[in-house]
Design an enzyme around this catalytic site. Sequence first.
Site, PDB file in Angstrom:
ATOM      1  N   ASN A   9       0.872  -1.172   0.000  1.00  0.00           N
ATOM      2  CA  ASN A   9       0.000   0.000   0.000  1.00  0.00           C
ATOM      3  C   ASN A   9       0.911   1.224   0.000  1.00  0.00           C
ATOM      4  OD1 ASN A   9      -1.773   2.074   0.572  1.00  0.00           O
ATOM      5  ND2 ASN A   9      -2.250   1.395   2.657  1.00  0.00           N
ATOM      6  N   LYS A  11       0.117   4.272  -0.309  1.00  0.00           N
ATOM      7  CA  LYS A  11      -0.522   5.471   0.249  1.00  0.00           C
ATOM      8  C   LYS A  11      -0.303   6.667  -0.689  1.00  0.00           C
ATOM      9  CE  LYS A  11       0.000   3.376   4.728  1.00  0.00           C
ATOM     10  NZ  LYS A  11       0.093   3.526   6.165  1.00  0.00           N
ATOM     11  N   HIS A  96      -9.430   1.477   5.138  1.00  0.00           N
ATOM     12  CA  HIS A  96      -8.123   1.685   5.779  1.00  0.00           C
ATOM     13  C   HIS A  96      -8.297   2.684   6.927  1.00  0.00           C
ATOM     14  CE1 HIS A  96      -3.988   2.879   6.489  1.00  0.00           C
ATOM     15  NE2 HIS A  96      -3.645   1.733   5.920  1.00  0.00           N
ATOM     16  N   GLU A  98      -6.641   5.116   7.856  1.00  0.00           N
ATOM     17  CA  GLU A  98      -6.417   6.515   7.484  1.00  0.00           C
ATOM     18  C   GLU A  98      -7.639   7.103   6.776  1.00  0.00           C
ATOM     19  OE1 GLU A  98      -2.711   5.795   5.477  1.00  0.00           O
ATOM     20  OE2 GLU A  98      -1.801   5.296   7.399  1.00  0.00           O
ATOM     21  N   GLU A 168      -5.232  -4.566  10.872  1.00  0.00           N
ATOM     22  CA  GLU A 168      -4.202  -3.548  11.007  1.00  0.00           C
ATOM     23  C   GLU A 168      -4.411  -2.780  12.313  1.00  0.00           C
ATOM     24  OE1 GLU A 168      -2.427  -2.566   6.891  1.00  0.00           O
ATOM     25  OE2 GLU A 168      -3.965  -1.107   7.339  1.00  0.00           O
ATOM     26  N   GLY A 174       2.776   2.435  10.600  1.00  0.00           N
ATOM     27  CA  GLY A 174       3.766   3.488  10.365  1.00  0.00           C
ATOM     28  C   GLY A 174       4.511   3.916  11.607  1.00  0.00           C
ATOM     29  N   SER A 214       3.610  -2.004  10.191  1.00  0.00           N
ATOM     30  CA  SER A 214       5.068  -2.093  10.315  1.00  0.00           C
ATOM     31  C   SER A 214       5.636  -3.475   9.997  1.00  0.00           C
ATOM     32  CB  SER A 214       5.524  -1.622  11.699  1.00  0.00           C
ATOM     33  OG  SER A 214       5.124  -0.283  11.913  1.00  0.00           O
TER      34      SER A 214
END
Length: 256
Positions: A9, A11, A96, A98, A168, A174, A214
């Site tokens: 991904n 992003k 996701h 985000e 996730e 991240g 991660s």
Amino acid sequence: MRRFLIAGNWKMNAGPTEAKKLADEIAETWNGKSPKSEVLICPPFVSIPFVVKSFRDTALKTGAQNVHSESNGAFTGEISTEMLQELTCEYVITGHSERREFFGETDAVVAAKTKRVVTNELKAIVCVGEKLEERKNDSHRDVVKFQLEAVINSIDNEYASDLVIAYEPVWAIGTGETASPEQAQEMHKFIRSILSDFWSETIADNIRILYGGSMKPGNAKELLSQPDVDGGLIGGASLDSSSFNEIITIAESITK
Ligand code: PGA
């Protein structure tokens, strides 16, 4: 047996020029080979055609990070499943964290998008996962169950095989912090039990559950070796072709 899905991904990274370079580097390693794992890259929309082109002579696949739940119309700035199909995308990431956090996507929005994806001959990678406070106050299972049920409630069982779930934990995205292999396995097993209760054991056994947060070459082997971890959704490490290739190589070496 479930086939690993190793998905990158990117992003909001890698515009056309960088995407082409990165995709060429990944394609070079896998050109002419048929990896046991399914390998996917989800670039930003504008870079998709360039990645598709770089992957043309390989088994590597391209997907999208988001989609709209309608097929066309007055939705300024949005992209439809039909448009993604035209670009030969096979997968779309939905839900996701985000998108949920920065773009206000609710469970209902995630469900509508996922339904649109699977009923339009694409596959959805549906992301679920708890925040740090929720892990700390031991509500992580309830949070994940709620997010997952909101989506599967809107999906007929004939489309279950077009679903991939990505667990996730938000606190691991991240941050360099990873769920331990035991924490990942526990949650993946729990997710599979929800799918099994909702549909059937056979359906649940065929749905892949990816870990994301991660994942990198140093922790991929332990995570991917867990019985219910069927691949990875990889952000940061997928922007470095050698790290991403290394993770694929690790997946290739694991037999369950
Ligand atoms: P990360 O991102 O690998 O950089 O933690 C994963 C993701 O957000 O999909």
